[in-house]
Design a protein around this motif. Structure first.
Motif, PDB file in Angstrom:
ATOM      1  N   ALA A   1       0.843  -1.191   0.000  1.00 31.80           N
ATOM      2  CA  ALA A   1       0.000   0.000   0.000  1.00 31.80           C
ATOM      3  C   ALA A   1       0.879   1.241   0.000  1.00 31.80           C
ATOM      4  CB  ALA A   1      -0.911   0.004   1.217  1.00 31.80           C
ATOM      5  N   ILE A   2       0.568   2.195  -0.861  1.00 30.93           N
ATOM      6  CA  ILE A   2       1.314   3.451  -0.960  1.00 30.93           C
ATOM      7  C   ILE A   2       0.500   4.540  -0.263  1.00 30.93           C
ATOM      8  CG2 ILE A   2       2.377   5.105  -2.523  1.00 30.93           C
ATOM      9  CD1 ILE A   2       3.574   2.238  -2.567  1.00 30.93           C
ATOM     10  N   ARG A   3       1.131   5.200   0.684  1.00 33.17           N
ATOM     11  CA  ARG A   3       0.429   6.196   1.484  1.00 33.17           C
ATOM     12  C   ARG A   3       0.941   7.603   1.208  1.00 33.17           C
ATOM     13  NH1 ARG A   3      -2.438   3.918   5.821  1.00 33.17           N
ATOM     14  NH2 ARG A   3      -2.086   1.663   6.038  1.00 33.17           N
ATOM     15  N   GLU A   4       0.042   8.540   1.302  1.00 37.88           N
ATOM     16  CA  GLU A   4       0.382   9.955   1.357  1.00 37.88           C
ATOM     17  C   GLU A   4      -0.172  10.482   2.659  1.00 37.88           C
ATOM     18  OE1 GLU A   4      -0.954  12.109  -2.037  1.00 37.88           O
ATOM     19  OE2 GLU A   4       0.479  11.147  -3.410  1.00 37.88           O
ATOM     20  N   GLN A   5       0.747  10.962   3.513  1.00 40.21           N
ATOM     21  CA  GLN A   5       0.388  11.268   4.890  1.00 40.21           C
ATOM     22  C   GLN A   5      -0.139   9.988   5.528  1.00 40.21           C
ATOM     23  OE1 GLN A   5      -2.171  14.740   4.646  1.00 40.21           O
ATOM     24  NE2 GLN A   5      -0.435  16.075   4.154  1.00 40.21           N
ATOM     25  N   ARG A   6      -1.400   9.938   5.928  1.00 35.95           N
ATOM     26  CA  ARG A   6      -1.892   8.734   6.607  1.00 35.95           C
ATOM     27  C   ARG A   6      -2.872   7.934   5.755  1.00 35.95           C
ATOM     28  NH1 ARG A   6      -3.914  10.426  12.488  1.00 35.95           N
ATOM     29  NH2 ARG A   6      -4.060   8.150  12.624  1.00 35.95           N
ATOM     30  N   SER A   7      -3.120   8.382   4.534  1.00 40.99           N
ATOM     31  CA  SER A   7      -4.124   7.733   3.688  1.00 40.99           C
ATOM     32  C   SER A   7      -3.472   6.899   2.594  1.00 40.99           C
ATOM     33  CB  SER A   7      -5.036   8.783   3.044  1.00 40.99           C
ATOM     34  OG  SER A   7      -5.722   9.519   4.028  1.00 40.99           O
ATOM     35  N   VAL A   8      -4.059   5.740   2.300  1.00 35.87           N
ATOM     36  CA  VAL A   8      -3.607   4.906   1.183  1.00 35.87           C
ATOM     37  C   VAL A   8      -4.126   5.523  -0.108  1.00 35.87           C
ATOM     38  CG1 VAL A   8      -3.749   2.639   0.089  1.00 35.87           C
ATOM     39  CG2 VAL A   8      -3.526   2.817   2.582  1.00 35.87           C
ATOM     40  N   VAL A   9      -3.229   5.788  -1.039  1.00 35.85           N
ATOM     41  CA  VAL A   9      -3.617   6.423  -2.301  1.00 35.85           C
ATOM     42  C   VAL A   9      -3.378   5.514  -3.501  1.00 35.85           C
ATOM     43  CG1 VAL A   9      -3.239   8.754  -1.434  1.00 35.85           C
ATOM     44  CG2 VAL A   9      -1.347   7.527  -2.536  1.00 35.85           C
ATOM     45  N   ALA A  10      -2.585   4.459  -3.327  1.00 34.06           N
ATOM     46  CA  ALA A  10      -2.272   3.579  -4.456  1.00 34.06           C
ATOM     47  C   ALA A  10      -1.820   2.220  -3.933  1.00 34.06           C
ATOM     48  CB  ALA A  10      -1.189   4.186  -5.339  1.00 34.06           C
ATOM     49  N   ILE A  11      -1.770   1.260  -4.843  1.00 37.31           N
ATOM     50  CA  ILE A  11      -1.292  -0.082  -4.517  1.00 37.31           C
ATOM     51  C   ILE A  11      -0.221  -0.460  -5.523  1.00 37.31           C
ATOM     52  CG2 ILE A  11      -1.892  -2.505  -4.217  1.00 37.31           C
ATOM     53  CD1 ILE A  11      -4.784  -1.570  -3.728  1.00 37.31           C
ATOM     54  N   ASP A  12       0.920  -0.883  -5.031  1.00 38.34           N
ATOM     55  CA  ASP A  12       1.970  -1.447  -5.880  1.00 38.34           C
ATOM     56  C   ASP A  12       1.802  -2.957  -5.918  1.00 38.34           C
ATOM     57  OD1 ASP A  12       3.200   0.857  -6.634  1.00 38.34           O
ATOM     58  OD2 ASP A  12       5.043   0.556  -5.504  1.00 38.34           O
ATOM     59  N   PHE A  13       1.510  -3.504  -7.089  1.00 38.92           N
ATOM     60  CA  PHE A  13       1.439  -4.944  -7.262  1.00 38.92           C
ATOM     61  C   PHE A  13       2.749  -5.433  -7.872  1.00 38.92           C
ATOM     62  CE2 PHE A  13      -3.156  -4.039  -7.340  1.00 38.92           C
ATOM     63  CZ  PHE A  13      -3.604  -5.016  -6.455  1.00 38.92           C
ATOM     64  N   ARG A  14       3.248  -6.524  -7.347  1.00 37.03           N
ATOM     65  CA  ARG A  14       4.410  -7.195  -7.927  1.00 37.03           C
ATOM     66  C   ARG A  14       3.990  -8.621  -8.254  1.00 37.03           C
ATOM     67  NH1 ARG A  14       8.885  -4.816  -3.589  1.00 37.03           N
ATOM     68  NH2 ARG A  14       8.438  -2.616  -4.049  1.00 37.03           N
ATOM     69  N   PHE A  15       4.440  -9.110  -9.408  1.00 38.34           N
ATOM     70  CA  PHE A  15       3.920 -10.396  -9.866  1.00 38.34           C
ATOM     71  C   PHE A  15       4.928 -11.077 -10.773  1.00 38.34           C
ATOM     72  CE2 PHE A  15       2.137  -6.672 -11.926  1.00 38.34           C
ATOM     73  CZ  PHE A  15       2.584  -6.800 -13.234  1.00 38.34           C
ATOM     74  N   THR A  16       4.826 -12.386 -10.807  1.00 41.78           N
ATOM     75  CA  THR A  16       5.638 -13.201 -11.698  1.00 41.78           C
ATOM     76  C   THR A  16       4.868 -14.465 -12.014  1.00 41.78           C
ATOM     77  OG1 THR A  16       7.810 -14.255 -11.977  1.00 41.78           O
ATOM     78  CG2 THR A  16       6.792 -14.429  -9.816  1.00 41.78           C
ATOM     79  N   LYS A  17       5.241 -15.134 -13.086  1.00 45.67           N
ATOM     80  CA  LYS A  17       4.603 -16.401 -13.406  1.00 45.67           C
ATOM     81  C   LYS A  17       5.148 -17.476 -12.489  1.00 45.67           C
ATOM     82  CE  LYS A  17       3.071 -17.680 -17.215  1.00 45.67           C
ATOM     83  NZ  LYS A  17       2.817 -18.254 -18.567  1.00 45.67           N
ATOM     84  N   ALA A  18       4.294 -18.408 -12.097  1.00 48.99           N
ATOM     85  CA  ALA A  18       4.701 -19.507 -11.241  1.00 48.99           C
ATOM     86  C   ALA A  18       5.725 -20.373 -11.965  1.00 48.99           C
ATOM     87  CB  ALA A  18       3.493 -20.337 -10.833  1.00 48.99           C
ATOM     88  N   SER A  19       6.693 -20.881 -11.221  1.00 49.07           N
ATOM     89  CA  SER A  19       7.752 -21.680 -11.839  1.00 49.07           C
ATOM     90  C   SER A  19       7.249 -23.046 -12.275  1.00 49.07           C
ATOM     91  CB  SER A  19       8.928 -21.850 -10.870  1.00 49.07           C
ATOM     92  OG  SER A  19       8.480 -22.438  -9.661  1.00 49.07           O
ATOM     93  N   GLN A  20       6.246 -23.575 -11.570  1.00 45.06           N
ATOM     94  CA  GLN A  20       5.674 -24.871 -11.928  1.00 45.06           C
ATOM     95  C   GLN A  20       4.162 -24.738 -12.023  1.00 45.06           C
ATOM     96  OE1 GLN A  20       7.052 -27.660  -9.001  1.00 45.06           O
ATOM     97  NE2 GLN A  20       8.931 -28.075 -10.131  1.00 45.06           N
ATOM     98  N   GLN A  21       3.601 -25.380 -13.002  1.00 41.38           N
ATOM     99  CA  GLN A  21       2.159 -25.348 -13.207  1.00 41.38           C
ATOM    100  C   GLN A  21       1.558 -26.667 -12.718  1.00 41.38           C
ATOM    101  OE1 GLN A  21       0.881 -22.465 -14.745  1.00 41.38           O
ATOM    102  NE2 GLN A  21       2.964 -21.772 -14.548  1.00 41.38           N
TER     103      GLN A  21
END
Length: 245
Positions: free
Chosen positions: A207-227
């Motif tokens: 969660a990305i905050r400005e002062q005390r409020s959440v203003v954005a979300i940083d998602f990080r992702f990758t493909k699973a190594s095994q299906q």
């Protein structure tokens, strides 16, 4: 049952990011039908789905598939897709022009609306494609939406930042969960947990905050190594106008 390992759901990125609300049953029905479309070609906009095929696709008991299809048919007519443009315009189109539940034969016939077709067919660029089986075990409609949203970027990058306002607008939750703690507990965390457990993506977020409020979300992702081994899916009928009457 045919081997359809390459069954793909393909949507324009505009549709992936659009605002709409669908129940889990509606989402499953729509995606099941979309997976029958070759997005590179014109197609019949009329699709028929049997309870048996629906049950096999989503690992349901057949009696529950009957209930799910009847519920989805009842609601689907009123559902719309909202596309917002930079100049402030909001365009609304319906998913379907007709939806019929045939109780005696355990079958739903869906007519996609003509206005939704450009989002689903003759797509040459700016589209998202994934194997339907990767979302077949998701039980949260928000997990499906978040999965699709992240899937459009996975070949281009490993992270994306989205403002909380835009993210909630996409999920049609602009007026709900005003406290981020509630949104996190009810929507975000369960969605990411399901994605990590059942799909080909591994996702984390900050969660990305400005002062005390959440203003954005940083998602990080990758493909699973095994299906994991996933079940084959059944074939749905392609109908013409005379058969659907």
């Amino acid at each position: 049952m045919d081997d359809i390992t390459n069954w793909k759901v393909t949507k324009s990125n505009e549709l992936v990011k659009a605002g709409y609300t669908l129940s889990l049953n509606e989402q499953r029905l729509i995606l099941f039908c979309i997976a029958q479309i070759d997005s590179r070609k014109p197609f019949s906009r009329i699709k028929a789905v049997t309870a048996a095929a629906f049950a096999a696709a989503y690992t349901l008991e057949t009696r529950h598939a009957y209930e799910a299809l009847e519920d989805a048919t009842e609601r689907l007519w009123n559902r719309e897709v909202k596309t917002r443009f930079e100049d402030g315009r909001v365009e609304k189109v319906r998913w379907v022009s007709k939806a019929t539940y045939d109780r005696g034969n355990g079958r739903v016939t869906v007519n996609f609306s003509p206005e939704i077709l450009p989002f689903l067919t003759l797509l040459n660029e700016r589209f998202t494609s994934y194997d339907l089986r990767y979302i077949s075990h998701l039980t949260s409609t928000y997990a499906i939406r978040v999965y699709e949203y992240l899937k459009q970027y996975v070949k281009l990058r490993s992270s994306i930042r989205v403002t909380l306002v835009d993210f909630k607008e996409m999920l049609e939750l602009s007026d709900s969960y005003m406290r981020f703690a509630n949104f996190k507990a009810r929507i975000l965390v369960p969605a990411v947990e399901q994605i990590n457990s059942h799909t080909d993506l591994r996702v984390s977020w900050v969660a990305i905050r400005e002062q005390r409020s959440v203003v954005a979300i940083d998602f990080r992702f990758t493909k699973a190594s095994q299906q994991e081994e996933l079940p084959l899916l059944p074939v749905v009928e392609d109908l013409d106008e005379s058969e659907a009457a």
